[in-house]
Each structure stands twice: as structure tokens, then as C-alpha cells.
Design an enzyme around this catalytic site. Structure first.
Site, mmCIF file in Angstrom:
data_model
loop_
_atom_site.group_PDB
_atom_site.id
_atom_site.type_symbol
_atom_site.label_atom_id
_atom_site.label_comp_id
_atom_site.label_asym_id
_atom_site.label_seq_id
_atom_site.Cartn_x
_atom_site.Cartn_y
_atom_site.Cartn_z
ATOM 1 N N LEU A 225 4.797 12.571 -0.948
ATOM 2 C CA LEU A 225 3.465 13.108 -0.665
ATOM 3 C C LEU A 225 2.856 13.786 -1.885
ATOM 4 C CD1 LEU A 225 4.065 14.495 2.952
ATOM 5 C CD2 LEU A 225 3.134 12.280 2.269
ATOM 6 N N ASP A 226 2.734 15.123 -1.855
ATOM 7 C CA ASP A 226 2.043 15.852 -2.922
ATOM 8 C C ASP A 226 2.988 16.334 -4.023
ATOM 9 O OD1 ASP A 226 -0.520 15.606 -1.757
ATOM 10 O OD2 ASP A 226 -0.058 17.250 -0.384
ATOM 11 N N GLU A 227 4.118 15.675 -4.180
ATOM 12 C CA GLU A 227 5.111 16.126 -5.142
ATOM 13 C C GLU A 227 5.349 15.110 -6.259
ATOM 14 O OE1 GLU A 227 8.639 17.624 -3.260
ATOM 15 O OE2 GLU A 227 7.508 18.464 -1.582
#
Length: 294
Positions: A225-227
Site C-alpha cells: 500500500l503506502d509503504e
């Protein structure tokens, strides 16, 4: 005279820079800009070189002739014609600040990309996109049709020959399969409060906690995801006197700027994946110049 960019990744050792410079000189190329980085932790070497072909050496010829030098150092390399604009598909939902910013930058030549299509799961921005003579595709996504919707998205990418997908506040989670297929070729933007303020109204949550810095992060999309590996970040200061609405407005501004800078770095081949991180070289002189103002 044609301008080319050479990108190189290989194990770090002596003589790499000298070998590259000697080869380019032999091929009638003049180096106009060069950046390099040795990562002593991983043992990897990264280099980007801008050159002018002064004797008419072609891209294909350089690519073929460099193979021998590359083999000697175990290089992964690519030559790129800097005059060729990268084809990009932009995806957006209902927050249009990043999309509108990108359309403007492209229109004035500040961001030299070819927007091959805009995809959205809503109709909000159809008119503005079509008015820019760009194909617009509304592909609605539900829990039941998500695999089919993603398949249609990938059809648009393949049909247009796009090399990059930009998630300009596209509020749908991409599947692991799509992330793997487009690894290193999907760029996302979001606020930098994560992981502190998740879910809805992150700016309101930040306001209630008295946050003093608002930021944005642009990164490559992975299954985490946002990593994914970070390309660009920035912040703007806020004070106790500002409202939650101020936070949102300032956040939109910094998001648009950070996303544009991340795309600029990617399309000029300045970003190198380095495990979970990136190596991002400075912009070449003149690469931010606009064709016209306004």
C-alpha cells in the site's frame, strides 16, 4: 545534435566512471551532465549521464556497442532519447487538485509527458480532460467487479503504450497482481501523516492533535500500500491559529507539488530503485524550463 541519457546500475568497483566516459568519447558523445552514487551498504553503484551526440551516433548504435563495456562490469543499462516524451496514464477519483496541476504543467511544457489517457472511477473530471484533447475512461470499481475493472485499466495502459501510471489521488487499492505487473511504474501521492492519522479526515485528526507540519509523500506503489520506495517529500508549516480547512488547502498544494516533482524525476530517468529505497539524482540544467508561461 541529439541528447541522450544513459542510466547504469551495477556492483561497485574501480574503473566504472572511466570506462563509461571513454566509451562515450569514442562514440562522439559529449557529456553535459553526470551524477553517480556508491551505496557502500549494498555494494551497488548508480549513475546517470546526459550526453550530446556530436557525430550522429544513434540510440540503437550506442545501445549495441555499449554491451561489451556493460558485460565487463555486470551493468544493467539503458540509453534514452531525451526528446521522446514518456507516455503516462493518470488515474483520479474525486479530488482534482493533482490532476488539474498536472494538466497545467503539461500545457505549458513544465512537465514534458504525453498524457495518453485519464482513468477515473467517477465522471467528475470528464469535461476538463476532454477539453485538453485527452481520452477519458470512466471505469467504475465495486467489490464485485474489481478484477474486471482492473483488467480494463490494464487494457488502456497496454493499448496506449503507457510506461507510467500516476495515481493523482485515485482512491482505490490496486491488486497485488497489478502492482507486480507495473513494478516501478506506478507513482502515488498521499499526505505524510501516515501511520499516525489513518482513515477519514486525516487533516482534521492532525488539527485536533496540534500538528505543526503538513507534508506529502510520493512513492512507487507496491503490494504494501503506502509503504513503497519514496521518491519525493515536502512539508509546510502550520500554526495553532489555522483551521482544519486551512490544513486541507495547504495539504492540497504540497501534494500537487510533490507529485509533480516525483513524476519529473521519473520521466527524466533520475530515480533508481535500491531495495526498499530510491536513489534520486538532481535535475539536469534546463530540465525544469517551460516552453511558455501562462
Amino acid at each position: 545534435m541529439t541528447k541522450y541519457a544513459l542510466t547504469v546500475t551495477c556492483p561497485s568497483t574501480r574503473g566504472i566512471v572511466a570506462a563509461i566516459a571513454a566509451f562515450l568519447s569514442e562514440q562522439g558523445c559529449n557529456i553535459t551532465d553526470s551524477s553517480q552514487f556508491d551505496d557502500f551498504e549494498t555494494g551497488n553503484f548508480f549513475m546517470r549521464v546526459s550526453v550530446i551526440s556530436e557525430t550522429g551516433t544513434t540510440l540503437d548504435a550506442l545501445t549495441v556497442r555499449f554491451a561489451e563495456t556493460a558485460k565487463a562490469f555486470g551493468m544493467d543499462y539503458e540509453f534514452h532519447d531525451e526528446a521522446v516524451k514518456m507516455k503516462v496514464v493518470i488515474m483520479v477519483s474525486r479530488f482534482g487538485h493533482c490532476l488539474n496541476d498536472l494538466l497545467y504543467r503539461v500545457r505549458i511544457g513544465a512537465l514534458p509527458i504525453d498524457i495518453a489517457a485519464v482513468i477515473s472511477n467517477h465522471m467528475d473530471y470528464q469535461k476538463v480532460v476532454v477539453n485538453h484533447d485527452i481520452p477519458f475512461h470512466c471505469i467504475r470499481v465495486t467489490r464485485d467487479n474489481k478484477p474486471a475493472a482492473e483488467a480494463r485499466i490494464m487494457e488502456v495502459v497496454e493499448e496506449t503504450g503507457a510506461e507510467l501510471i500516476v495515481l493523482a489521488r485515485y482512491m482505490q487499492i490496486l491488486s497485488d497482481r497489478m502492482c507486480r505487473t507495473m513494478s516501478g511504474r506506478i507513482i502515488n501521492i498521499h499526505h505524510s501523516f501516515l501511520p499516525s492519522f489513518k482513515g477519514a479526515n486525516p487533516y482534521k485528526q492532525a488539527f485536533e492533535r496540534g500538528v505543526k507540519l503538513i507534508g506529502a509523500t510520493s512513492h512507487y506503489v507496491t503490494a504494501d500500500l503506502d509503504e513503497g520506495p519514496i521518491i519525493e517529500q515536502d512539508t509546510v508549516r502550520v500554526t495553532h491559529a489555522q483551521s482544519p480547512e486551512d490544513y486541507v488547502s495547504l495539504g492540497r498544494d504540497v501534494e500537487a507539488q510533490v507529485l509533480a516533482r516525483a513524476i519529473h524525476a521519473h520521466i527524466h530517468r533520475r530515480v533508481f530503485l535500491n531495495g526498499n529505497k530510491t536513489v534520486v539524482f538532481p535535475a539536469s540544467p534546463g530540465s525544469y524550463a517551460s516552453e511558455r508561461m501562462g
